[in-house]
Design a protein around this motif. Structure first.
Motif, PDB file in Angstrom:
ATOM      1  N   ARG A   1      19.678  -6.473   8.061  1.00 37.11           N
ATOM      2  CA  ARG A   1      18.356  -7.108   8.006  1.00 37.11           C
ATOM      3  C   ARG A   1      17.416  -6.384   7.043  1.00 37.11           C
ATOM      4  O   ARG A   1      16.649  -7.011   6.327  1.00 37.11           O
ATOM      5  CB  ARG A   1      17.757  -7.132   9.410  1.00 37.11           C
ATOM      6  CG  ARG A   1      16.426  -7.786   9.505  1.00 37.11           C
ATOM      7  CD  ARG A   1      16.566  -9.292   9.350  1.00 37.11           C
ATOM      8  NE  ARG A   1      15.318  -9.935   9.669  1.00 37.11           N
ATOM      9  CZ  ARG A   1      14.584 -10.601   8.778  1.00 37.11           C
ATOM     10  NH1 ARG A   1      14.986 -10.724   7.544  1.00 37.11           N
ATOM     11  NH2 ARG A   1      13.458 -11.154   9.139  1.00 37.11           N
TER      12      ARG A   1
ATOM     13  N   ARG B   1      10.537  -6.697  10.775  1.00 37.54           N
ATOM     14  CA  ARG B   1      11.956  -7.075  10.847  1.00 37.54           C
ATOM     15  C   ARG B   1      12.642  -6.460  12.067  1.00 37.54           C
ATOM     16  O   ARG B   1      13.434  -7.120  12.730  1.00 37.54           O
ATOM     17  CB  ARG B   1      12.674  -6.677   9.563  1.00 37.54           C
ATOM     18  CG  ARG B   1      12.281  -7.569   8.399  1.00 37.54           C
ATOM     19  CD  ARG B   1      12.981  -7.184   7.133  1.00 37.54           C
ATOM     20  NE  ARG B   1      12.638  -8.120   6.085  1.00 37.54           N
ATOM     21  CZ  ARG B   1      12.961  -7.954   4.818  1.00 37.54           C
ATOM     22  NH1 ARG B   1      13.649  -6.893   4.447  1.00 37.54           N
ATOM     23  NH2 ARG B   1      12.614  -8.848   3.927  1.00 37.54           N
TER      24      ARG B   1
ATOM     25  N   GLY C   1      11.382  -8.355  15.023  1.00 42.06           N
ATOM     26  CA  GLY C   1      11.981  -9.690  15.025  1.00 42.06           C
ATOM     27  C   GLY C   1      13.403  -9.682  15.558  1.00 42.06           C
ATOM     28  O   GLY C   1      13.793 -10.561  16.339  1.00 42.06           O
ATOM     29  N   GLU C   2      14.190  -8.697  15.152  1.00 43.11           N
ATOM     30  CA  GLU C   2      15.571  -8.615  15.632  1.00 43.11           C
ATOM     31  C   GLU C   2      15.630  -8.281  17.121  1.00 43.11           C
ATOM     32  O   GLU C   2      16.442  -8.829  17.852  1.00 43.11           O
ATOM     33  CB  GLU C   2      16.373  -7.595  14.822  1.00 43.11           C
ATOM     34  CG  GLU C   2      16.682  -8.050  13.419  1.00 43.11           C
ATOM     35  CD  GLU C   2      17.484  -9.347  13.366  1.00 43.11           C
ATOM     36  OE1 GLU C   2      18.367  -9.574  14.220  1.00 43.11           O
ATOM     37  OE2 GLU C   2      17.222 -10.146  12.454  1.00 43.11           O
TER      38      GLU C   2
ATOM     39  N   GLN D   1      13.341  -9.012  19.357  1.00 41.40           N
ATOM     40  CA  GLN D   1      12.921 -10.214  20.074  1.00 41.40           C
ATOM     41  C   GLN D   1      14.034 -11.264  20.082  1.00 41.40           C
ATOM     42  O   GLN D   1      14.268 -11.930  21.092  1.00 41.40           O
ATOM     43  CB  GLN D   1      11.634 -10.783  19.462  1.00 41.40           C
ATOM     44  CG  GLN D   1      10.428  -9.875  19.618  1.00 41.40           C
ATOM     45  CD  GLN D   1      10.251  -9.357  21.038  1.00 41.40           C
ATOM     46  OE1 GLN D   1      10.354 -10.093  22.015  1.00 41.40           O
ATOM     47  NE2 GLN D   1      10.004  -8.061  21.162  1.00 41.40           N
ATOM     48  N   ARG D   2      14.747 -11.403  18.965  1.00 43.50           N
ATOM     49  CA  ARG D   2      15.868 -12.350  18.908  1.00 43.50           C
ATOM     50  C   ARG D   2      16.942 -11.960  19.920  1.00 43.50           C
ATOM     51  O   ARG D   2      17.450 -12.799  20.661  1.00 43.50           O
ATOM     52  CB  ARG D   2      16.479 -12.387  17.503  1.00 43.50           C
ATOM     53  CG  ARG D   2      17.736 -13.282  17.439  1.00 43.50           C
ATOM     54  CD  ARG D   2      18.473 -13.178  16.126  1.00 43.50           C
ATOM     55  NE  ARG D   2      19.075 -11.880  15.860  1.00 43.50           N
ATOM     56  CZ  ARG D   2      20.282 -11.492  16.307  1.00 43.50           C
ATOM     57  NH1 ARG D   2      21.001 -12.271  17.102  1.00 43.50           N
ATOM     58  NH2 ARG D   2      20.761 -10.300  15.991  1.00 43.50           N
ATOM     59  N   ILE D   3      17.259 -10.670  19.976  1.00 41.63           N
ATOM     60  CA  ILE D   3      18.282 -10.205  20.914  1.00 41.63           C
ATOM     61  C   ILE D   3      17.818 -10.422  22.353  1.00 41.63           C
ATOM     62  O   ILE D   3      18.612 -10.817  23.213  1.00 41.63           O
ATOM     63  CB  ILE D   3      18.625  -8.723  20.647  1.00 41.63           C
ATOM     64  CG1 ILE D   3      19.349  -8.598  19.309  1.00 41.63           C
ATOM     65  CG2 ILE D   3      19.466  -8.143  21.776  1.00 41.63           C
ATOM     66  CD1 ILE D   3      19.479  -7.176  18.803  1.00 41.63           C
ATOM     67  N   ARG D   4      16.540 -10.222  22.623  1.00 40.32           N
ATOM     68  CA  ARG D   4      16.027 -10.441  23.987  1.00 40.32           C
ATOM     69  C   ARG D   4      16.080 -11.917  24.370  1.00 40.32           C
ATOM     70  O   ARG D   4      16.205 -12.245  25.542  1.00 40.32           O
ATOM     71  CB  ARG D   4      14.602  -9.907  24.119  1.00 40.32           C
ATOM     72  CG  ARG D   4      14.555  -8.371  24.076  1.00 40.32           C
ATOM     73  CD  ARG D   4      13.166  -7.842  24.275  1.00 40.32           C
ATOM     74  NE  ARG D   4      12.825  -7.969  25.683  1.00 40.32           N
ATOM     75  CZ  ARG D   4      11.584  -8.018  26.141  1.00 40.32           C
ATOM     76  NH1 ARG D   4      10.558  -7.960  25.313  1.00 40.32           N
ATOM     77  NH2 ARG D   4      11.353  -8.115  27.428  1.00 40.32           N
ATOM     78  N   ARG D   5      15.975 -12.816  23.378  1.00 46.98           N
ATOM     79  CA  ARG D   5      16.041 -14.261  23.644  1.00 46.98           C
ATOM     80  C   ARG D   5      17.472 -14.782  23.680  1.00 46.98           C
ATOM     81  O   ARG D   5      17.829 -15.593  24.529  1.00 46.98           O
ATOM     82  CB  ARG D   5      15.294 -15.040  22.560  1.00 46.98           C
ATOM     83  CG  ARG D   5      13.820 -15.111  22.671  1.00 46.98           C
ATOM     84  CD  ARG D   5      13.225 -16.098  21.658  1.00 46.98           C
ATOM     85  NE  ARG D   5      13.835 -16.075  20.345  1.00 46.98           N
ATOM     86  CZ  ARG D   5      13.473 -15.258  19.347  1.00 46.98           C
ATOM     87  NH1 ARG D   5      12.509 -14.394  19.510  1.00 46.98           N
ATOM     88  NH2 ARG D   5      14.088 -15.314  18.180  1.00 46.98           N
ATOM     89  N   GLU D   6      18.295 -14.349  22.702  1.00 49.75           N
ATOM     90  CA  GLU D   6      19.602 -14.961  22.484  1.00 49.75           C
ATOM     91  C   GLU D   6      20.785 -14.046  22.753  1.00 49.75           C
ATOM     92  O   GLU D   6      21.910 -14.505  22.842  1.00 49.75           O
ATOM     93  CB  GLU D   6      19.708 -15.425  21.018  1.00 49.75           C
ATOM     94  CG  GLU D   6      18.616 -16.353  20.586  1.00 49.75           C
ATOM     95  CD  GLU D   6      18.558 -16.505  19.062  1.00 49.75           C
ATOM     96  OE1 GLU D   6      19.543 -16.129  18.374  1.00 49.75           O
ATOM     97  OE2 GLU D   6      17.532 -16.990  18.573  1.00 49.75           O
TER      98      GLU D   6
ATOM     99  N   ARG E   1      25.094 -12.120  18.472  1.00 47.97           N
ATOM    100  CA  ARG E   1      25.995 -13.127  17.909  1.00 47.97           C
ATOM    101  C   ARG E   1      27.423 -12.631  18.108  1.00 47.97           C
ATOM    102  O   ARG E   1      27.664 -11.424  18.217  1.00 47.97           O
ATOM    103  CB  ARG E   1      25.683 -13.316  16.431  1.00 47.97           C
ATOM    104  CG  ARG E   1      24.289 -13.881  16.225  1.00 47.97           C
ATOM    105  CD  ARG E   1      23.941 -13.987  14.755  1.00 47.97           C
ATOM    106  NE  ARG E   1      22.609 -14.545  14.634  1.00 47.97           N
ATOM    107  CZ  ARG E   1      21.636 -14.008  13.910  1.00 47.97           C
ATOM    108  NH1 ARG E   1      21.848 -12.892  13.221  1.00 47.97           N
ATOM    109  NH2 ARG E   1      20.455 -14.573  13.852  1.00 47.97           N
TER     110      ARG E   1
END
Length: 182
Positions: free
Chosen positions: A35, A76, A79-80, A82-87, A90
């Motif tokens: 990232r 950044r 953002g990563e 928060q993405r991991i906490r939501r999703e 991968r």
């Protein structure tokens, strides 16, 4: 550096948190390496330190970027997280982190420092699982486990320290602490 409070040795979330930290910031190909290195520019180093002791532990992410934008890098990273906490992670991120952590566990099991660490963990009352038990537990971890520990341990309320170099103090984001001059 960004530092979150982590659970003590022997806590059931420890292995999942180490897997999450590995995916986030350990080695080339980690989430933050990719990232922050967009368009061929990025930090000199992204590092991770994860440990747990008898009372608590910490997850520390460090970024060394003498020419990059502090605000951009912090956005950044946030953002990563928060993405991991939501999703969660991968599939490729989870597989890469699992392989990296398995290699680390195997290496620690045969070298002298690793054996000393296991003895120290045992002395602190932690679980000194045999390597095969740890590897089996690692293989059982799912993205749902990552989502749960990310939500529980990587929230803003657990971020206890954000240190910026003194020369960046004027650009410090709200809530950060400035590094004290020597």
């Amino acid at each position: 550096y960004l530092v979150w409070v982590m659970p003590p040795t022997g806590h059931p979330d420890t292995l999942a948190l180490e897997l999450l930290g590995t995916a986030l910031a350990r080695g080339y190909g980690s989430i933050l390496e990719r990232r922050l290195w967009r368009r061929g520019r990025g930090p000199r180093q992204v590092s991770l330190s994860f440990y747990s002791l008898q009372q608590s532990g910490e997850l520390r992410v460090g970024i060394q970027d003498p020419v990059g934008s502090l605000e951009r890098n912090l956005r950044r990273v946030d953002g990563e997280i928060q993405r991991i906490r939501r999703e969660g992670l991968r599939p490729r991120e989870l597989a890469r982190a699992r392989a990296w952590l398995e290699q680390q566990l195997r290496r620690e099991d045969w070298d002298l420092q690793g054996k000393a660490n296991r003895l120290a963990i045992g002395a602190l009352g932690g679980d000194t699982l045999a390597l095969e038990s740890q590897l089996a537990a690692l293989e059982q971890l799912t993205n749902e486990d990552i989502l749960e520990v990310a939500e529980r341990w990587l929230g803003e309320e657990r971020l206890v320290l954000s240190i910026l170099p003194a020369e960046e103090a004027g650009r410090a984001p709200r809530g950060s602490q400035r590094a004290a001059p020597p």
